[in-house]
Design a protein around this motif. Structure first.
Motif, mmCIF file in Angstrom:
data_model
loop_
_atom_site.group_PDB
_atom_site.id
_atom_site.type_symbol
_atom_site.label_atom_id
_atom_site.label_comp_id
_atom_site.label_asym_id
_atom_site.label_seq_id
_atom_site.Cartn_x
_atom_site.Cartn_y
_atom_site.Cartn_z
ATOM 1 N N MET A 36 18.517 -20.200 -13.371
ATOM 2 C CA MET A 36 18.770 -20.890 -12.116
ATOM 3 C C MET A 36 17.448 -21.303 -11.462
ATOM 4 O O MET A 36 16.541 -20.482 -11.346
ATOM 5 C CB MET A 36 19.514 -19.943 -11.162
ATOM 6 C CG MET A 36 19.808 -20.556 -9.825
ATOM 7 S SD MET A 36 20.547 -19.323 -8.729
ATOM 8 C CE MET A 36 20.741 -20.291 -7.260
ATOM 9 N N LEU A 37 17.366 -22.579 -11.053
ATOM 10 C CA LEU A 37 16.118 -23.051 -10.434
ATOM 11 C C LEU A 37 15.986 -22.503 -9.015
ATOM 12 O O LEU A 37 16.930 -22.544 -8.232
ATOM 13 C CB LEU A 37 16.108 -24.578 -10.380
ATOM 14 C CG LEU A 37 15.551 -25.324 -11.580
ATOM 15 C CD1 LEU A 37 15.623 -26.822 -11.342
ATOM 16 C CD2 LEU A 37 14.103 -24.909 -11.852
ATOM 17 N N ARG A 38 14.818 -21.993 -8.707
ATOM 18 C CA ARG A 38 14.508 -21.515 -7.356
ATOM 19 C C ARG A 38 13.276 -22.253 -6.828
ATOM 20 O O ARG A 38 12.414 -22.666 -7.608
ATOM 21 C CB ARG A 38 14.176 -20.021 -7.373
ATOM 22 C CG ARG A 38 15.336 -19.118 -7.698
ATOM 23 C CD ARG A 38 16.274 -18.957 -6.522
ATOM 24 N NE ARG A 38 17.153 -17.820 -6.713
ATOM 25 C CZ ARG A 38 18.224 -17.587 -5.965
ATOM 26 N NH1 ARG A 38 18.555 -18.418 -4.992
ATOM 27 N NH2 ARG A 38 18.970 -16.529 -6.193
ATOM 28 N N GLU A 56 11.955 -20.677 -12.493
ATOM 29 C CA GLU A 56 13.224 -20.219 -13.069
ATOM 30 C C GLU A 56 13.530 -18.823 -12.526
ATOM 31 O O GLU A 56 12.675 -17.940 -12.547
ATOM 32 C CB GLU A 56 13.069 -20.204 -14.600
ATOM 33 C CG GLU A 56 14.341 -20.418 -15.396
ATOM 34 C CD GLU A 56 15.187 -21.624 -14.968
ATOM 35 O OE1 GLU A 56 16.356 -21.388 -14.586
ATOM 36 O OE2 GLU A 56 14.700 -22.772 -15.021
ATOM 37 N N GLY A 57 14.725 -18.638 -11.979
ATOM 38 C CA GLY A 57 15.126 -17.326 -11.479
ATOM 39 C C GLY A 57 16.382 -16.863 -12.194
ATOM 40 O O GLY A 57 17.036 -17.649 -12.898
ATOM 41 N N ARG A 79 12.289 -14.455 -6.596
ATOM 42 C CA ARG A 79 11.386 -14.934 -5.540
ATOM 43 C C ARG A 79 11.721 -16.395 -5.268
ATOM 44 O O ARG A 79 12.091 -17.129 -6.156
ATOM 45 C CB ARG A 79 9.937 -14.772 -5.980
ATOM 46 C CG ARG A 79 9.505 -13.302 -5.998
ATOM 47 C CD ARG A 79 8.091 -13.146 -6.477
ATOM 48 N NE ARG A 79 7.155 -13.838 -5.610
ATOM 49 C CZ ARG A 79 5.935 -14.213 -5.979
ATOM 50 N NH1 ARG A 79 5.508 -13.996 -7.199
ATOM 51 N NH2 ARG A 79 5.135 -14.814 -5.129
ATOM 52 N N GLY A 80 11.646 -16.784 -4.004
ATOM 53 C CA GLY A 80 11.930 -18.168 -3.640
ATOM 54 C C GLY A 80 12.969 -18.250 -2.539
ATOM 55 O O GLY A 80 13.358 -17.241 -1.947
ATOM 56 N N VAL A 81 13.406 -19.484 -2.276
ATOM 57 C CA VAL A 81 14.393 -19.716 -1.219
ATOM 58 C C VAL A 81 15.740 -19.173 -1.702
ATOM 59 O O VAL A 81 16.264 -19.600 -2.729
ATOM 60 C CB VAL A 81 14.507 -21.227 -0.909
ATOM 61 C CG1 VAL A 81 15.597 -21.484 0.134
ATOM 62 C CG2 VAL A 81 13.165 -21.784 -0.429
ATOM 63 N N VAL A 136 13.977 -16.282 2.504
ATOM 64 C CA VAL A 136 13.089 -16.498 1.359
ATOM 65 C C VAL A 136 12.586 -15.154 0.852
ATOM 66 O O VAL A 136 12.206 -14.301 1.657
ATOM 67 C CB VAL A 136 11.866 -17.355 1.795
ATOM 68 C CG1 VAL A 136 10.852 -17.489 0.657
ATOM 69 C CG2 VAL A 136 12.310 -18.729 2.280
ATOM 70 N N ARG A 137 12.642 -14.947 -0.466
ATOM 71 C CA ARG A 137 11.897 -13.799 -1.010
ATOM 72 C C ARG A 137 10.525 -14.329 -1.385
ATOM 73 O O ARG A 137 10.398 -15.220 -2.203
ATOM 74 C CB ARG A 137 12.585 -13.159 -2.228
ATOM 75 C CG ARG A 137 11.850 -11.872 -2.634
ATOM 76 C CD ARG A 137 12.510 -11.124 -3.779
ATOM 77 N NE ARG A 137 13.764 -10.480 -3.449
ATOM 78 C CZ ARG A 137 13.899 -9.339 -2.761
ATOM 79 N NH1 ARG A 137 12.834 -8.717 -2.305
ATOM 80 N NH2 ARG A 137 15.091 -8.832 -2.513
#
Ligand code: UT7
Length: 323
Positions: free
Chosen positions: A1-3, A171-172, A179-181, A321-322
């Motif tokens: 999954m895109l982050r 990539e998450g 990490r990310g939104v 957000v992480r």
């Protein structure tokens, strides 16, 4: 999954500092009133020849430097501002050219004080749709140009400045450990248009106009809507309030910020506060606060950061957000 990961932050403030006592020398106000009602002690004000794009450019350069990303790597630039250099083109286009970014898309967003959260929401959508890999989002304002300096109920509240963040696609696993939104929630209710607006504009008066605000009305909505939208964003992200490491609120009024952190059940020490030395810098306030808290080591990799803001419209929103 895109982050969408935030990989760098930067900020810029004009050199000139105006204290409450400076204002009290020319207005019927006092340091005591301003501090007690707002938490503001001083603000930065742009020089006569300093424009929104100048502030935005410096903040952008700092953010790119901290991310180790070059302008040639960017494929998206979004500038949130309600004080653009010109009616058109977008101030983002000017910043893009100054940065030496010759590819990709650059445009402005007008969501007033919620502009940075809105820019993050739009950039996150571009990234997750595979339309951008590396984005720069900026909040930059010169509110000193639209203040009525004879109106003590508004002119003491605002300052000038800019903040920026560099975002990259990563990539998450699709879990809250990514990490990310993790979520962004945004709302508008245009029924409150007249509660906070500028009484000028291209198709109305053909002048820039001045900011007008029904302060108590805005306050009343802000304390309710900001906690509610932060809770909504936390629920959408699947993050419990207890897991929040940092609340980075729009810096409009310390009393609104304190009420929000209390409603969320978070200890006051988890809130990043810059309103005392920046005042309300509208779309720049959150990225200015982020740059300060990342720069001094408070916000660290892996931390859960919640941003929230409300501005004229009303438009309001929150992002989780992480880091
Ligand atoms: O970024 C967008 C979002 N904006 C906000 O979140 C701002 C929301 N609103 C606020 O932060 C607050 O409503 C203000 C700081 C703007 C005002 O605080 P307040 O506690 O709501 O004060 P008020 O407007 O009810 O005014 C109280 C008194 C009035 O005098 P009277 O009528 O009680 O005699 C004002 O005339 O304070 C007076 N006043 C001032 N006195 C000294 C208003 N501005 C000033 C001033 N200095 N600068």
């Amino acid at each position: 999954m895109l982050r969408t990961r935030i990989v760098g932050c930067g900020s810029f403030l004009p050199e000139k500092v105006v204290t409450n006592d400076d204002l009290a020398r020319v207005l019927d106000t006092s340091n005591e009133w301003i501090v007690e009602r707002t938490g503001i002690e001083e603000r930065h004000i742009a020089a006569d020849d300093e424009t929104t794009s100048d502030l935005a450019f410096e903040a952008a350069r700092a953010a790119l430097g901290s991310a180790g990303v070059g302008a040639g790597d960017l494929d998206l630039l979004i500038l949130a501002t309600s004080t653009p250099d010109n009616t058109f083109p977008a101030t983002a286009a000017k910043v893009q050219a100054r940065l030496g970014m010759t590819q990709g898309l650059a445009f402005d967003i007008q969501a007033v004080c919620a502009g940075f959260v809105c820019a993050l929401a739009v950039a996150d959508s571009f990234v997750r749709a595979g339309q951008a890999k590396t984005a720069l989002i900026i909040g930059a304002e010169t509110y000193s140009r639209i203040l009525d300096w004879n109106d003590r109920s508004t002119c003491v509240l605002f300052g000038d400045g800019a903040g920026a963040a560099v975002l990259t696609a990563s990539e998450g696993a699709g879990t809250t450990a990514d990490r990310g939104v993790l979520s962004v929630c945004m709302h508008t209710d245009g029924q409150h248009y007249d509660a906070l607006f500028v009484d000028g504009g291209v198709s109305t008066t053909q002048t820039a106009g001045h900011l007008r605000m029904q302060g108590r009305e805005v306050f009343r909505h802000a304390v309710v809507k900001l906690a509610a939208v932060a809770e909504e964003a936390l629920a959408a992200a699947g993050i419990a309030p207890e897991a929040v490491d940092w609340l980075v609120p729009h810096q409009a009024n310390r009393r609104i910020m304190d009420a929000t952190v209390r409603k969320l059940g978070l200890p006051a020490e988890k809130m990043i506060v810059t309103v005392d030395h920046h005042a309300n810098t509208s779309s720049a306030s959150i990225p200015l606060a982020l740059a300060e808290a990342v720069g001094d080591g408070r916000i660290k990799s892996g931390d859960i950061v919640v941003m929230e803001a409300l501005g004229g419209g009303f438009v309001w929103g929150s992002a989780v957000v992480r880091w």
